[in-house]
Structure formats: structure tokens, C-alpha cells
Write an enzyme that holds these catalytic residues in place. Structure first.
Site, PDB file in Angstrom:
ATOM      1  N   SER A 142       0.872  -1.172   0.000  1.00 26.69           N
ATOM      2  CA  SER A 142       0.000   0.000   0.000  1.00 26.69           C
ATOM      3  C   SER A 142       0.909   1.223   0.000  1.00 26.69           C
ATOM      4  O   SER A 142       2.101   1.112   0.343  1.00 26.69           O
ATOM      5  CB  SER A 142      -0.855  -0.025   1.271  1.00 26.69           C
ATOM      6  OG  SER A 142      -1.381   1.254   1.546  1.00 26.69           O
ATOM      7  N   TYR A 155      -2.222  -1.316  10.382  1.00 29.69           N
ATOM      8  CA  TYR A 155      -2.128  -1.452   8.921  1.00 29.69           C
ATOM      9  C   TYR A 155      -0.797  -0.899   8.420  1.00 29.69           C
ATOM     10  O   TYR A 155      -0.093  -1.538   7.628  1.00 29.69           O
ATOM     11  CB  TYR A 155      -3.303  -0.703   8.287  1.00 29.69           C
ATOM     12  CG  TYR A 155      -3.470  -0.903   6.798  1.00 29.69           C
ATOM     13  CD1 TYR A 155      -4.167  -2.008   6.294  1.00 29.69           C
ATOM     14  CD2 TYR A 155      -2.968   0.019   5.884  1.00 29.69           C
ATOM     15  CE1 TYR A 155      -4.349  -2.184   4.928  1.00 29.69           C
ATOM     16  CE2 TYR A 155      -3.147  -0.151   4.513  1.00 29.69           C
ATOM     17  CZ  TYR A 155      -3.839  -1.248   4.046  1.00 29.69           C
ATOM     18  OH  TYR A 155      -4.021  -1.420   2.690  1.00 29.69           O
TER      19      TYR A 155
HETATM   20  P1  NAD Z   1     -11.337  -6.463  -0.491  1.00 31.49           P
HETATM   21  O1  NAD Z   1     -11.945  -6.361   0.863  1.00 31.49           O
HETATM   22  O2  NAD Z   1     -12.192  -6.224  -1.708  1.00 31.49           O
HETATM   23  O3  NAD Z   1     -10.626  -7.876  -0.670  1.00 31.49           O
HETATM   24  C1  NAD Z   1      -9.969  -8.514   0.376  1.00 31.49           C
HETATM   25  C2  NAD Z   1      -9.857  -9.981   0.033  1.00 31.49           C
HETATM   26  O4  NAD Z   1      -9.198 -10.643   1.127  1.00 31.49           O
HETATM   27  C3  NAD Z   1     -11.201 -10.670  -0.142  1.00 31.49           C
HETATM   28  O5  NAD Z   1     -11.104 -11.654  -1.152  1.00 31.49           O
HETATM   29  C4  NAD Z   1     -11.420 -11.332   1.214  1.00 31.49           C
HETATM   30  O6  NAD Z   1     -12.284 -12.463   1.152  1.00 31.49           O
HETATM   31  C5  NAD Z   1     -10.004 -11.746   1.538  1.00 31.49           C
HETATM   32  N1  NAD Z   1      -9.804 -12.023   2.960  1.00 31.49           N
HETATM   33  C6  NAD Z   1     -10.148 -11.236   4.006  1.00 31.49           C
HETATM   34  N2  NAD Z   1      -9.822 -11.857   5.174  1.00 31.49           N
HETATM   35  C7  NAD Z   1      -9.267 -13.055   4.826  1.00 31.49           C
HETATM   36  C8  NAD Z   1      -8.744 -14.151   5.563  1.00 31.49           C
HETATM   37  N3  NAD Z   1      -8.715 -14.135   6.897  1.00 31.49           N
HETATM   38  N4  NAD Z   1      -8.259 -15.213   4.885  1.00 31.49           N
HETATM   39  C9  NAD Z   1      -8.286 -15.241   3.525  1.00 31.49           C
HETATM   40  N5  NAD Z   1      -8.770 -14.228   2.779  1.00 31.49           N
HETATM   41  C10 NAD Z   1      -9.254 -13.154   3.421  1.00 31.49           C
HETATM   42  O7  NAD Z   1     -10.119  -5.443  -0.448  1.00 31.49           O
HETATM   43  P2  NAD Z   1      -9.116  -4.852  -1.546  1.00 31.49           P
HETATM   44  O8  NAD Z   1      -9.238  -3.393  -1.485  1.00 31.49           O
HETATM   45  O9  NAD Z   1      -9.239  -5.546  -2.854  1.00 31.49           O
HETATM   46  O10 NAD Z   1      -7.731  -5.223  -0.840  1.00 31.49           O
HETATM   47  C11 NAD Z   1      -6.809  -6.165  -1.332  1.00 31.49           C
HETATM   48  C12 NAD Z   1      -5.423  -5.772  -0.878  1.00 31.49           C
HETATM   49  O11 NAD Z   1      -5.095  -4.491  -1.393  1.00 31.49           O
HETATM   50  C13 NAD Z   1      -5.239  -5.677   0.641  1.00 31.49           C
HETATM   51  O12 NAD Z   1      -4.004  -6.231   1.015  1.00 31.49           O
HETATM   52  C14 NAD Z   1      -5.252  -4.181   0.900  1.00 31.49           C
HETATM   53  O13 NAD Z   1      -4.554  -3.837   2.053  1.00 31.49           O
HETATM   54  C15 NAD Z   1      -4.579  -3.687  -0.352  1.00 31.49           C
HETATM   55  N6  NAD Z   1      -4.803  -2.281  -0.676  1.00 31.49           N
HETATM   56  C16 NAD Z   1      -6.048  -1.829  -0.943  1.00 31.49           C
HETATM   57  C17 NAD Z   1      -6.223  -0.494  -1.242  1.00 31.49           C
HETATM   58  C18 NAD Z   1      -7.559   0.081  -1.565  1.00 31.49           C
HETATM   59  O14 NAD Z   1      -7.648   1.313  -1.655  1.00 31.49           O
HETATM   60  N7  NAD Z   1      -8.591  -0.720  -1.759  1.00 31.49           N
HETATM   61  C19 NAD Z   1      -5.127   0.372  -1.263  1.00 31.49           C
HETATM   62  C20 NAD Z   1      -3.869  -0.129  -0.988  1.00 31.49           C
HETATM   63  C21 NAD Z   1      -3.723  -1.466  -0.699  1.00 31.49           C
END
Ligand code: NAD
Length: 260
Positions: A142, A155
Site C-alpha cells: 500500500s 495497517y
Molecule cells: P477487499 O476487501 O475487496 O478484498 C480482500 C480480500 O481478502 C477478499 O477476497 C477477502 O475475502 C479476503 N480475505 C479477508 N480476510 C481473509 C482471511 N482471513 N483469509 C483469507 N482471505 C481473506 O479489499 P481490496 O481493497 O481488494 O484489498 C486487497 C489488498 O489491497 C489488501 O491487502 C489491501 O490492504 C490492499 N490495498 C487496498 C487499497 C484500496 O484502496 N482498496 C489500497 C492499498 C492497498
């Protein structure tokens, strides 16, 4: 480009992970999906992806907060497809609170999922990648792997830790045709961010509209969300031969956020 390869993408039942899985499948890689959620919806996602791309797509719903589940997921992928060439550690969660009130169990959960799970999957996947002489490990970090924001202690700490893990693995795997990098998105409009907007509004005493304008748009100079397709494009590039010399890199894709 990736025909005959197998990719495991953790947290791929929604958001960024699901789009990365789709992009790798379009390049010909077989896919192991992982994540939590409604079984019927996940099966529809799995079957749809398989039909659209023509590759083999499987799903295992391992809860990656447990070390054993991480190792089992890697072993199950290797058993089912005969190989695990591309490991994408993407599952992650967020919790927003001032540190004095930060629930200890939330700290532990975020550390387990966002930092320890990638350690466990990499640890399990690396020996076979070394034997094969080829591998790609991509972690979803991130902008918070590089800079901090208030109220996100767990985080930010976990994502900074992931950057350190990435560099260490890159050094250990460098002579085996294996790269390890971390992609660092800014704000992407997914369920994870939508939930954060409400929590941040509460923590800062703002309306949700104010959070979008004054917190998110403030952080990201482009004033636009990063898209999942842009992140997937970068992941596909990191799997290509052109990226073979890129390793140990913490790559921002954040609309200029970390240029401040
Ligand atoms: P999201 O909530 O849409 O997806 C998260 C995924 O992780 C889902 O498939 C969920 O089922 C899975 N998950 C959650 N807990 C779990 C567990 N205990 N075991 C297995 N799977 C689990 O979120 P996203 O925004 O797509 O995030 C994905 C990654 O991107 C994360 O690591 C997040 O920190 C990172 N990220 C997101 C953003 C953003 O703005 N959305 C920005 C920077 C980084």
C-alpha cells in the site's frame, strides 16, 4: 505469456485480488482463488472466470490468519496443478482507530493477515520455485508501505513490514530466477476502502463526503481513485520476462501520493 504456469492469488474473491486473478488468467495462467465469502457467489465467480478465460480455476477458502492454513493452501495448489509459479499475497484487512483505543485483537488480526500470512505462504512456496528455477512473488502492499496516516497503526506497521519481507526474500531468491516485489496502491474504490470511509468519518468527526474530499483527495494528487485494472496491469508486467531484473522493489501506483 503465462500459459502452463499456475498462480495462487490470496484474497481473490473480490476487489484487487479478483481482478489480478482475471488478468493472469487472460495471460493463460491456471488460477487458485482464495478468500472468504458466500459459497454460492464464490462458485459463480470461479465458474465465470474459468468460462471467460479457458484456463483451469479452482478455489480454496483457507482462513489465512492461521499459519497452518497458509501452508495448506500452498500445498493444495501444488498438488492440484502440479506447480505453483506465481504467488500473489493480496489478502488484507484494515481497521481505523486512535492507537489508545485500538483493540488488541484487531492489531493481532491485521498482523496475522497482512504480514504473517505472506511470510507463511512464501516460506511454503519457495522450495519448489527454487527447484524449478523460476518464480514470481508479488505482495500487495500500500502507499502505507512507504508513508503513514493517523489512526491506522496496525495497517501501516504491517504494510511497512511487508516491504522489509519483500526485500529480504528478493535477496534470498535472487540467484534462482525468482523475483519478489511489492505493489503499493493508493486509494482504490473497493469494499475495503468503502468501509474505511465510514470508519474514518467516525474517527475524525467528519461526514463521509468530507472524508472523500479532504482525506482521500487530499492524499492523492491525481484526485482520482487508482483502478484495479491499473494494478493488474502492473502485476502482469512483473510476471513477464521484461521484469526479470526487477526484484526487491516497493512500487508505488498511487496517483503521486508518496511523491509529497
Ligand atoms: P477487499 O476487501 O475487496 O478484498 C480482500 C480480500 O481478502 C477478499 O477476497 C477477502 O475475502 C479476503 N480475505 C479477508 N480476510 C481473509 C482471511 N482471513 N483469509 C483469507 N482471505 C481473506 O479489499 P481490496 O481493497 O481488494 O484489498 C486487497 C489488498 O489491497 C489488501 O491487502 C489491501 O490492504 C490492499 N490495498 C487496498 C487499497 C484500496 O484502496 N482498496 C489500497 C492499498 C492497498
Amino acid at each position: 505469456m503465462l500459459k502452463g504456469k499456475t498462480a495462487l492469488v490470496t484474497g481473490s474473491t473480490s476487489g484487487i485480488g479478483l481482478d489480478m486473478a482475471e488478468a493472469l488468467a487472460r495471460e493463460g495462467a491456471n488460477i487458485m482463488l482464495n478468500g472468504l465469502g458466500d459459497a454460492t457467489e464464490i462458485e459463480a465467480t470461479r465458474a465465470g472466470l474459468e468460462k471467460r478465460t479457458g484456463v483451469k480455476v479452482s478455489f480454496m477458502g483457507a482462513n489465512l490468519m492461521k499459519a497452518d492454513a497458509c501452508a495448506d493452501l500452498v500445498a493444495a495448489t501444488q498438488k492440484e496443478f502440479g506447480t505453483l509459479d506465481i504467488l500473489i499475497n493480496n489478502a488484507g484487512m484494515q481497521f481505523v482507530s486512535p492507537i489508545e483505543e485500538f483493540p488488541v485483537e484487531k492489531w493481532d488480526a491485521i498482523m496475522a493477515l497482512n504480514l504473517s500470512a505472506p511470510f507463511h505462504t512464501i516460506r511454503a512456496a519457495l522450495p519448489a520455485m527454487k527447484d524449478a528455477g523460476w518464480g514470481r512473488i508479488i505482495n500487495t502492499g500500500s502507499a502505507h508501505s512507504l508513508v503513514a496516516s493517523p489512526f491506522k497503526s496496525a495497517y501501516v506497521a504491517a504494510k511497512h513490514g511487508l516491504a522489509g519481507l519483500t526485500k529480504t526474500v528478493a535477496l534470498e531468491a535472487a540467484e534462482h530466477g525468482i523475483t519478489c516485489n511489492t505493489i503499493c496502491p493508493g486509494y482504490v474504490s473497493t469494499e475495503l476502502v468503502d468501509a474505511q470511509i465510514a470508519d474514518t468519518a467516525k474517527a475524525r468527526g467528519m461526514t463521509e463526503k468530507e472524508v472523500i474530499q479532504k482525506v482521500i483527495l487530499e492524499a492523492q494528487p491525481t484526485r482520482e481513485f487508482v483502478t484495479v485494472e491499473q494494478i493488474s496491469g502492473l502485476a502482469v508486467f512483473l510476471c513477464s520476462d521484461a521484469a526479470a531484473s526487477m526484484t526487491g522493489v516497493i512500487l508505488p501506483i498511487d496517483g503521486g501520493w508518496t511523491a509529497h
